[in-house]
Design a protein around this motif. Structure first.
Motif, mmCIF file in Angstrom:
data_model
loop_
_atom_site.group_PDB
_atom_site.id
_atom_site.type_symbol
_atom_site.label_atom_id
_atom_site.label_comp_id
_atom_site.label_asym_id
_atom_site.label_seq_id
_atom_site.Cartn_x
_atom_site.Cartn_y
_atom_site.Cartn_z
ATOM 1 N N THR A 34 14.395 -64.534 -86.071
ATOM 2 C CA THR A 34 13.285 -65.456 -86.248
ATOM 3 C C THR A 34 13.826 -66.833 -86.626
ATOM 4 N N ILE A 35 13.520 -67.818 -85.784
ATOM 5 C CA ILE A 35 13.888 -69.200 -86.077
ATOM 6 C C ILE A 35 12.668 -69.925 -86.667
ATOM 7 N N TYR A 36 11.525 -69.786 -85.989
ATOM 8 C CA TYR A 36 10.272 -70.375 -86.471
ATOM 9 C C TYR A 36 9.168 -69.339 -86.387
ATOM 10 N N MET A 37 8.153 -69.509 -87.230
ATOM 11 C CA MET A 37 6.938 -68.703 -87.150
ATOM 12 C C MET A 37 5.763 -69.640 -87.393
ATOM 13 N N ALA A 38 4.636 -69.327 -86.741
ATOM 14 C CA ALA A 38 3.448 -70.162 -86.889
ATOM 15 C C ALA A 38 2.214 -69.281 -86.739
ATOM 16 N N ALA A 39 1.118 -69.682 -87.380
ATOM 17 C CA ALA A 39 -0.127 -68.916 -87.292
ATOM 18 C C ALA A 39 -1.314 -69.844 -87.457
ATOM 19 N N ASP A 40 -2.425 -69.478 -86.829
ATOM 20 C CA ASP A 40 -3.636 -70.278 -87.021
ATOM 21 C C ASP A 40 -4.219 -70.066 -88.421
ATOM 22 N N ASN A 41 -3.835 -68.987 -89.080
ATOM 23 C CA ASN A 41 -4.197 -68.713 -90.472
ATOM 24 C C ASN A 41 -2.871 -68.691 -91.239
ATOM 25 N N LYS A 42 -2.432 -69.861 -91.690
ATOM 26 C CA LYS A 42 -1.073 -70.020 -92.225
ATOM 27 C C LYS A 42 -0.757 -69.115 -93.411
ATOM 28 N N GLU A 149 4.355 -76.219 -77.394
ATOM 29 C CA GLU A 149 3.357 -76.146 -76.320
ATOM 30 C C GLU A 149 2.649 -74.791 -76.321
ATOM 31 N N ILE A 150 3.405 -73.728 -76.502
ATOM 32 C CA ILE A 150 2.818 -72.383 -76.552
ATOM 33 C C ILE A 150 1.859 -72.282 -77.737
ATOM 34 N N ASN A 151 2.254 -72.830 -78.877
ATOM 35 C CA ASN A 151 1.368 -72.826 -80.048
ATOM 36 C C ASN A 151 0.088 -73.612 -79.781
ATOM 37 N N ASN A 152 0.224 -74.773 -79.159
ATOM 38 C CA ASN A 152 -0.959 -75.582 -78.842
ATOM 39 C C ASN A 152 -1.907 -74.830 -77.920
ATOM 40 N N GLU A 153 -1.369 -74.105 -76.933
ATOM 41 C CA GLU A 153 -2.192 -73.309 -76.022
ATOM 42 C C GLU A 153 -2.967 -72.232 -76.770
ATOM 43 N N ARG A 154 -2.433 -71.760 -77.890
ATOM 44 C CA ARG A 154 -3.055 -70.689 -78.664
ATOM 45 C C ARG A 154 -3.854 -71.209 -79.861
ATOM 46 N N GLY A 155 -4.002 -72.508 -79.950
ATOM 47 C CA GLY A 155 -4.798 -73.081 -81.033
ATOM 48 C C GLY A 155 -4.121 -73.059 -82.389
ATOM 49 N N ILE A 156 -2.788 -73.048 -82.386
ATOM 50 C CA ILE A 156 -2.029 -73.036 -83.638
ATOM 51 C C ILE A 156 -1.483 -74.448 -83.884
ATOM 52 N N PRO A 157 -1.918 -75.107 -84.958
ATOM 53 C CA PRO A 157 -1.432 -76.464 -85.238
ATOM 54 C C PRO A 157 0.056 -76.475 -85.576
ATOM 55 N N ASN A 158 0.760 -77.519 -85.135
ATOM 56 C CA ASN A 158 2.199 -77.626 -85.405
ATOM 57 C C ASN A 158 2.505 -77.651 -86.893
ATOM 58 N N GLU A 159 1.578 -78.164 -87.712
ATOM 59 C CA GLU A 159 1.834 -78.194 -89.160
ATOM 60 C C GLU A 159 1.787 -76.800 -89.786
ATOM 61 N N ASN A 160 1.379 -75.804 -89.022
ATOM 62 C CA ASN A 160 1.369 -74.417 -89.518
ATOM 63 C C ASN A 160 2.659 -73.676 -89.173
ATOM 64 N N THR A 161 3.692 -74.406 -88.815
ATOM 65 C CA THR A 161 4.977 -73.800 -88.445
ATOM 66 C C THR A 161 5.896 -73.729 -89.663
ATOM 67 N N GLU A 162 6.496 -72.552 -89.848
ATOM 68 C CA GLU A 162 7.470 -72.327 -90.930
ATOM 69 C C GLU A 162 8.858 -72.173 -90.314
ATOM 70 N N ASP A 163 9.873 -72.715 -90.965
ATOM 71 C CA ASP A 163 11.258 -72.579 -90.521
ATOM 72 C C ASP A 163 11.828 -71.282 -91.110
ATOM 73 N N GLY A 164 11.927 -70.259 -90.271
ATOM 74 C CA GLY A 164 12.418 -68.968 -90.729
ATOM 75 C C GLY A 164 13.870 -68.965 -91.134
ATOM 76 N N THR A 165 14.664 -69.890 -90.598
ATOM 77 C CA THR A 165 16.081 -69.915 -90.948
ATOM 78 C C THR A 165 16.296 -70.322 -92.403
ATOM 79 N N GLN A 166 15.326 -71.022 -92.981
ATOM 80 C CA GLN A 166 15.453 -71.480 -94.355
ATOM 81 C C GLN A 166 14.984 -70.447 -95.368
ATOM 82 N N THR A 167 14.242 -69.435 -94.904
ATOM 83 C CA THR A 167 13.643 -68.471 -95.833
ATOM 84 C C THR A 167 14.094 -67.031 -95.588
#
Length: 172
Positions: A34-42, A149-167
């Protein structure tokens, strides 16, 4: 002439709306992180969230009719390593029960990146979640752009992205 134009237009519309092709077994099977993870319900992917997931391995079974998925889930400082087996439904969509009912899809973006997309229904609410998975610990700028782009297509805002490499403090 109008019929030819309409046929061409319809063909283009259908081509644009096609679902991504199912990646081949050799493109999926292996270690992925996991490099990044994102969700519409952060809150679902934040520290202590039920969908905060660190992937480790995918394995196709029976020509990818089933998909073995090994990953860590975390609860603050503890790491639990479950393996689940998802069953292929239509096309390249799989179903698996974990923290609710899930419909999942793998999208191969490049040789070094997969995007794991899921719709998780926890009995009350559906959450769209994506994970950018890599063979190493980073992605190219092109891969990151495609993930956004994939996140935008699924209605997931970019600000809801977490950097998995840091956690990700679970064993590799």
């Amino acid at each position: 002439m109008k019929a030819v134009f309409l046929t061409l237009l319809l063909g283009l519309i259908c081509a644009v709306q096609e679902a991504p092709a199912q990646p081949e077994s050799s493109e999926i099977t292996g270690n992925w992180y996991t490099i990044y993870m994102a969700a519409d319900n952060k809150e679902k992917i934040e520290e202590g969230g039920p969908l905060r997931t660190y992937f480790r391995r995918f394995e196709c079974i029976d020509n990818c009719e089933k998909l073995s998925i090994t990953f860590f889930v975390t609860n603050y400082d503890s790491c639990t390593l479950p393996t689940v087996v998802a069953e292929r439904a239509e096309g390249n969509v799989y179903h698996v029960d974990f923290m609710g009912k899930n419909s999942v899809q793998l999208i191969r973006v490049s040789e070094s990146m997969l995007v794991f997309c899921a719709e998780n229904f926890d009995g009350k609410k559906t959450t769209n979640v994506t994970y950018a998975l890599g063979k190493g610990s980073s992605l190219s700028q092109e891969d990151i752009q495609k993930y956004e782009e994939i996140n935008n297509e699924r209605g997931i805002p970019n600000e809801n992205t977490e950097d998995g490499t840091q956690t990700d403090h679970c064993p590799k």
